[in-house]
Design a protein around this motif. Sequence first.
Motif: not given
Length: 353
Positions: A25-41
């Motif tokens: 499935t194409t990723p939704t905004r909710e999926f992206v927001t809930g995905l744990p991630k690091a921000e490096l820049h």
Amino acid sequence: RRRPAREQTGPGRSGPSRRPLPAPTTPTREFVTGLPKAELHLHLEGTLEPDLKLRLAQRNGIDIGQSTVEEVRATYPFDSPTRFLPEYYPAMEALQTADDFYELADAYLARAAADGVKHAEMFFDPQAHTSRGVPFEAVVTGYHRAAAEAPSKHGIDAHLILCFLRDHSAQSAAETLEASVPFRDKILGVGLDSDERDNPPQKFADVFARARELGYRLTMHCDIDQVGSIDNIRTVLDEIGVDRVDHGTNVVEDPALVDVVRERGLGLTTCPISNSFVTDDMKATEIAGLLRSGVRVTVNSDDPAYFGGYVAENYVALAEAAGLTAQAVVQLARNSVESSGLRVSPRAAARAR
């Protein structure tokens, strides 16, 4: 803009995989927001939202030329780097005290938490403040207080990366580096940002060699589509020996260098939305191609208060422009963890999450 062909990529057990996976499935905004991630820049000074800028300026008695949030916001739209930097640095006049720097970093961390960020490595530009009389100690202690509170307050493991302004002298960078030594326990690494024109990496080679001696992690900006971009990337890889490259998308111009980045497992901290302010597109095709080839590309927000998109917006914008699958988006998040300064054990835990 014309949408490129859908990219298919997927996670491996410990790093990027080059095996194609079935299209989910194409990723939704909710999926992206809930995905744990690091921000490096992420430039902390680039998170100075209009309302906070006005409030800090009024508190410190600084005349910024605007008296309402709407007036401040009207100064923020940009369509080129030449319009951005002349507004970006004067805006920092509102930042005067350790409390100001704390509030700026804390506001970013609250916003990042809402986007699913669990680990943040935040750039800051001390020379932009010390050059106007603000003590180095006020800058780093204010920012670090927010970082120290972030695990309990926002659920984020937060760290600082000191950046040298490349349009200042190498001597100024060296002095700034030595000023950082008493605060070594508060700073994860050093970087290089600001105007790349006529300011190649070689200019700061000795400073970065000294930084490595001090135990700092090293990263350098290699902005997109600059004069000599590919030569600068080659220099930071072969001569400086960085641990990560910021932006760096022009590496696609030299397949041999792409192989080097992939084989060393180096992260490229791409910033899709800000790319579109520098060129006529966000480099979605190039970023997706690097991801598909197994390079550890990551997605970040750069200066989100000015470019109009925090990290989740950048993931969504790239996914839409490049036709990325949900599994490809997961790989981007995994790459952010693998490219971070986390130690092995916490990195494994973050990757599993």
